[in-house]
Design an enzyme around this catalytic site. Sequence first.
Site, PDB file in Angstrom:
ATOM      1  CB  SER A 131      25.602  19.257  94.443  1.00  0.00           C
ATOM      2  OG  SER A 131      26.620  19.547  94.976  1.00  0.00           O
ATOM      3  CD  GLU A 159      13.638  34.539  84.780  1.00  0.00           C
ATOM      4  OE1 GLU A 159      11.823  35.655  84.585  1.00  0.00           O
ATOM      5  OE2 GLU A 159      13.489  33.591  85.083  1.00  0.00           O
ATOM      6  CB  SER A 160      20.253  34.365  85.964  1.00  0.00           C
ATOM      7  OG  SER A 160      21.649  34.074  86.081  1.00  0.00           O
ATOM      8  CG  HIS A 197      26.927  23.127  96.260  1.00  0.00           C
ATOM      9  ND1 HIS A 197      27.371  21.995  95.416  1.00  0.00           N
ATOM     10  CD2 HIS A 197      27.376  23.823  95.583  1.00  0.00           C
ATOM     11  CE1 HIS A 197      26.842  22.950  93.374  1.00  0.00           C
ATOM     12  NE2 HIS A 197      27.171  24.431  93.946  1.00  0.00           N
ATOM     13  CB  CYS A 205      19.052  38.917  85.160  1.00  0.00           C
ATOM     14  SG  CYS A 205      20.350  38.235  84.928  1.00  0.00           S
TER      15      CYS A 205
END
Length: 134
Positions: A56, A63-64, A69, A84
């Site tokens: 994970s 931008e985010s 996973h 974003c």
Amino acid sequence: MRKSLGRHLIAEFYDCDRQALDDVNFIEQKMREAAIIAGATIINSSFHRFLPHGVSGVVIISESHLTIHTWPEYGYAAIDLFTCGEDTDPWKAFDFLKDVFKAKRTQVTEHARGDYSTIGIPADAPHKLVKGGV
């Protein structure tokens, strides 16, 4: 087309290279490369390998984020690519990762996040992204 603050791809990768899905160093390197290919600015990343198998991890970008996973025993990976701004393209990261993990099948949906009209941002307003953060 309605304007939004971000684009969020939720992807399912099937029948992937099982060895690649269990290699934490390889996955982190490729997820970071995917962020760069998407046009994002990397802030940090954190990845963990589970025992007996699976990884994970997250790449935090200005931008985010990009997350993964893996379930190597099933050849499956769940991947989220949330970007974003108008200078990033999560589909470029998607295409790159599909090739990297040799996914034979994929399923992906794109969600517009932060719809301008729902928030109350005028449609002609410039994007709110400031370099270095959302």
